[in-house]
Write an enzyme that holds these catalytic residues in place. Structure first.
Site, PDB file in Angstrom:
ATOM      1  N   HIS A 150       0.836  -1.211   0.000  1.00 30.94           N
ATOM      2  CA  HIS A 150       0.000   0.000   0.000  1.00 30.94           C
ATOM      3  C   HIS A 150       0.864   1.252   0.000  1.00 30.94           C
ATOM      4  CE1 HIS A 150       0.523  -1.441   4.142  1.00 30.94           C
ATOM      5  NE2 HIS A 150       0.571  -0.167   4.506  1.00 30.94           N
TER       6      HIS A 150
HETATM    7  P1  AMP Z   1       1.521   0.660   7.403  1.00 30.34           P
HETATM    8  O1  AMP Z   1       2.240   1.012   8.643  1.00 30.34           O
HETATM    9  O2  AMP Z   1       2.205   1.228   6.192  1.00 30.34           O
HETATM   10  O3  AMP Z   1       1.215  -0.809   7.268  1.00 30.34           O
HETATM   11  O4  AMP Z   1       0.138   1.454   7.479  1.00 30.34           O
HETATM   12  C1  AMP Z   1      -1.108   0.835   7.530  1.00 30.34           C
HETATM   13  C2  AMP Z   1      -2.163   1.926   7.475  1.00 30.34           C
HETATM   14  O5  AMP Z   1      -3.438   1.293   7.416  1.00 30.34           O
HETATM   15  C3  AMP Z   1      -2.199   2.860   8.690  1.00 30.34           C
HETATM   16  O6  AMP Z   1      -2.089   4.199   8.245  1.00 30.34           O
HETATM   17  C4  AMP Z   1      -3.551   2.575   9.362  1.00 30.34           C
HETATM   18  O7  AMP Z   1      -4.137   3.730   9.884  1.00 30.34           O
HETATM   19  C5  AMP Z   1      -4.374   2.010   8.218  1.00 30.34           C
HETATM   20  N1  AMP Z   1      -5.396   1.032   8.584  1.00 30.34           N
HETATM   21  C6  AMP Z   1      -5.330   0.103   9.575  1.00 30.34           C
HETATM   22  N2  AMP Z   1      -6.410  -0.713   9.517  1.00 30.34           N
HETATM   23  C7  AMP Z   1      -7.175  -0.278   8.462  1.00 30.34           C
HETATM   24  C8  AMP Z   1      -8.388  -0.712   7.873  1.00 30.34           C
HETATM   25  N3  AMP Z   1      -9.041  -1.766   8.346  1.00 30.34           N
HETATM   26  N4  AMP Z   1      -8.865  -0.041   6.796  1.00 30.34           N
HETATM   27  C9  AMP Z   1      -8.208   1.042   6.298  1.00 30.34           C
HETATM   28  N5  AMP Z   1      -7.054   1.505   6.816  1.00 30.34           N
HETATM   29  C10 AMP Z   1      -6.532   0.850   7.878  1.00 30.34           C
END
Ligand code: AMP
Ligand code: ZN
Length: 203
Positions: free
Chosen positions: A122
């Site tokens: 992502h």
């Molecule tokens: P990373 O540290 O790059 O894996 O970031 C993951 C991101 O996903 C963070 O910014 C979270 O706030 C976001 N996140 C966590 N759970 C969800 C979810 N179920 N749907 C959408 N975003 C999420």
């Protein structure tokens, strides 16, 4: 021995949006994949990728762009993925351009966390105000404001040059422990409340 992965958002209670990001069923690491199926969380999409709202936004504008194909992380990438990553960057940048047309004062970065906590590759699209109740701790701050955050264009360059993205997990995790520093003027702040009130002075 398997090392336990930490969830930087484990201290989150409720998503800021009233819209549920996804069903709570299943492992939390798969949450993004579930959210990709929720039309209310999708802001843009095309044949190759989906752009969703981040459920715990760390700034006024915070989105994630994910490929439709099952690519778990930066580690899985090779040269064949260059055009996909370029497409993801274009989708994110096009949305940013629309937001900036409405509010030219907005600034953004588009990029990847060196060591992500959630699965499915992502790309973060995040405004640089960092004005959000979900931005709570040093790990959150440093994940967006140190080399832990790798610009999307840098990832694409690495892939073109080396055919892979090499991430030294130990090094990246140390970056999350660095002292807090303002991303605008570079001054040091001793704790998150002080940092959060300081960055408001740059608005
Ligand atoms: P990373 O540290 O790059 O894996 O970031 C993951 C991101 O996903 C963070 O910014 C979270 O706030 C976001 N996140 C966590 N759970 C969800 C979810 N179920 N749907 C959408 N975003 C999420
Ligand atoms: Zn400052």
């Amino acid at each position: 021995m398997a090392t336990k992965r930490s969830r930087r958002d484990s201290d989150e209670d409720e998503p800021v949006s009233k819209i549920k990001p996804s069903s709570n069923k299943g492992h939390w690491m798969l949450g993004l994949v579930k959210t990709m199926e929720n039309p209310e969380m999708i802001v843009e999409e095309d044949d190759l990728c989906v752009m969703i709202k981040d459920a715990y936004p760390k700034a006024c504008h915070h989105y994630l762009v994910l490929p439709r194909s099952e690519i778990s992380s930066l580690k899985s990438l090779n040269r064949t993925h260059v055009s996909l990553l370029e497409n993801m960057l274009t989708v994110g940048q096009t949305y940013v351009d629309k937001l900036k047309a409405k509010d030219p004062s907005l600034t953004f970065r588009l990029g990847y966390h060196g060591v992500p906590s959630m699965t499915r590759l992502h790309m973060h699209v995040i405004s640089q105000d960092f004005d959000s109740p979900c931005l709570k701790n040093k790990k959150h701050w440093n994940s967006f404001n140190t080399e832990f955050f790798i610009d999307a264009s840098t990832v694409i360059q690495m892939l073109k040059k080396n055919g892979q993205v090499i991430v030294d997990k130990g090094h990246y995790e140390e970056l999350l422990k660095l002292p807090l520093k303002c991303h605008v003027c570079g001054c040091g702040l001793s704790n998150m409340p002080k940092l959060k009130s300081h960055i408001l002075s740059h608005k």
